[in-house]
Design an enzyme around this catalytic site. Structure first.
Site, PDB file in Angstrom:
ATOM      1  N   LYS A 111       1.140  10.797  -0.224  1.00  0.00           N
ATOM      2  CA  LYS A 111       0.204  11.824  -0.549  1.00  0.00           C
ATOM      3  C   LYS A 111       1.013  12.572  -1.971  1.00  0.00           C
ATOM      4  CE  LYS A 111      -2.302  12.186   3.737  1.00  0.00           C
ATOM      5  NZ  LYS A 111      -2.065  12.834   4.796  1.00  0.00           N
ATOM      6  N   LYS A 194     -13.796  -5.694   7.054  1.00  0.00           N
ATOM      7  CA  LYS A 194     -13.724  -4.387   7.672  1.00  0.00           C
ATOM      8  C   LYS A 194     -14.831  -3.397   7.337  1.00  0.00           C
ATOM      9  CE  LYS A 194     -10.345  -1.387   9.570  1.00  0.00           C
ATOM     10  NZ  LYS A 194     -10.259  -0.097   8.886  1.00  0.00           N
ATOM     11  N   LYS A 197     -15.325   3.685   5.166  1.00  0.00           N
ATOM     12  CA  LYS A 197     -15.901   4.387   4.260  1.00  0.00           C
ATOM     13  C   LYS A 197     -15.338   4.140   2.785  1.00  0.00           C
ATOM     14  CE  LYS A 197     -16.407   9.310   3.388  1.00  0.00           C
ATOM     15  NZ  LYS A 197     -15.197  10.364   3.096  1.00  0.00           N
TER      16      LYS A 197
END
Ligand code: TRP
Length: 328
Positions: A111, A194, A197
């Site tokens: 991140k 898979k 989103k």
């Protein structure tokens, strides 16, 4: 009874992949354990400091989980930011969490790389807040995905360290419950393995019939089998896997036979799949809409959940204060 707790990151609507993964395991666990589930809205500030419509998205998540069958009587469901005692534990844990070990956490490094202008202290101490979420209730098990293993390791480290520093046997080490290992893997509609989103290949539980039909009819296929009884390539197997989740055995057998005989028409398969996905989603979708229009009920569920979670966390914090030497 063993205690189970899990946090839900507010990342948008539930899709079929979520349903057959986390949601189904939550449904099973609420019958077997003393469960609590919460929406991790504080954690979301580490990446989204000014969330748009956080209250609306919290309401949507609550509506969707309840519509799937989470029973708030069995498994209180609450919003993280409603349970303040966790913050105090977060503070105590932070006092004994070290910069070096927090900086080494992979998701922190990732991140920090993706948001270099916002490498904030909340991001660094994400694992201590997550530890506080769980340790505040002295939970035994935490249903998580593999990507949470390092956070779970840190949680156990913080629990052990607290016990050692204050010379007590107070926190137990919560174990990961890897539900995804036994869950069905729901494939995407784009030929990828898979549904997710970020892949943009999802059927959402709140999608209406027309949307479902449009998405399924656009699903990737190939030019058809070229040999009798041949093995199915992945893109085709994906459609059959979806069919197995939502259709009857007869329907699956029928299309399997058609495929094996090389007489299959993918258009027919997709029409059937769209109809059966819709039949599967329709009752859930109706409940989602009902809950969403019943704000009062949703508020009540969240308030009752927060009350139960606050009681449990406050009891732990009284003991923690005493252990450290503060007035309980
Ligand atoms: N970190 C978890 C995730 O990204 C969400 C979470 C926050 C959580 N606190 C938790 C999960 C406590 C389990 C227990 O999915």
């Amino acid at each position: 009874m063993e205690k189970v707790i899990s946090g839900i990151r507010p990342t948008g609507n539930l899709h079929l992949g979520n349903y057959f993964g986390a949601v189904k395991s939550f449904l099973q666990m609420q019958d077997e354990y003393d469960c609590m589930f919460f929406i991790a809205d504080w954690h979301s500030l580490t990446t989204h400091p000014t969330p748009e419509n956080i209250r609306q998205s919290v309401r949507t998540i609550l509506s969707e989980y309840l519509a799937c069958g989470i029973d708030p009587e069995k498994a209180p469901i609450y919003v993280q930011s409603d349970v303040k005692p966790v913050l105090e534990l977060y503070l105590y844990l932070n006092m004994n969490a070290y910069l070096g070990e927090l900086e080494r956490v992979t998701s922190f490094k990732e991140k920090a790389r993706t948001q270099p202008d916002n490498v904030n202290a909340g991001l660094l101490t994400y694992p201590t807040l997550m530890a506080a979420d769980v340790l505040a209730h002295k939970a035994d098990k935490v249903p998580v995905r593999k990507d949470q293993d390092q956070n779970m390791e840190m949680m156990r480290l913080f629990a052990r360290r607290f016990n050692r520093i204050y010379n007590v046997d107070f926190f137990k080490e919560p174990q990961s419950y890897h539900f995804y290992k036994t869950a069905v893997k729901v494939p995407g509609l784009d030929g990828s393995g898979k549904m997710g989103k970020s892949n943009g290949n999802c059927i959402y539980l709140c999608d209406d019939e027309a949307t479902i039909r449009k998405k399924v009819m656009k699903a990737v296929t190939d030019s058809g089998p070229t040999q009798l009884n041949q093995q199915k390539p992945e893109v085709i197997q994906n459609l059959f896997t979806l069919l197995e989740l939502v259709s009857t055995k007869d329907t699956c057998d029928y299309f399997n036979d058609q495929y094996n005989a090389m007489t299959i028409r993918y258009g027919d398969l997709k029409k059937q799949l769209a109809a059966d996905v819709n039949a599967f989603c329709a009752p859930i979708r109706e409940r989602i809409l009902e809950f969403q229009s019943n704000e009062e009920y949703i508020q009540k569920v969240a308030a009752r959940g927060a009350e139960r979670a606050s009681e449990s966390a406050a009891a732990t914090l009284r003991e923690v204060r005493q252990i450290i030497g503060f007035r309980a």
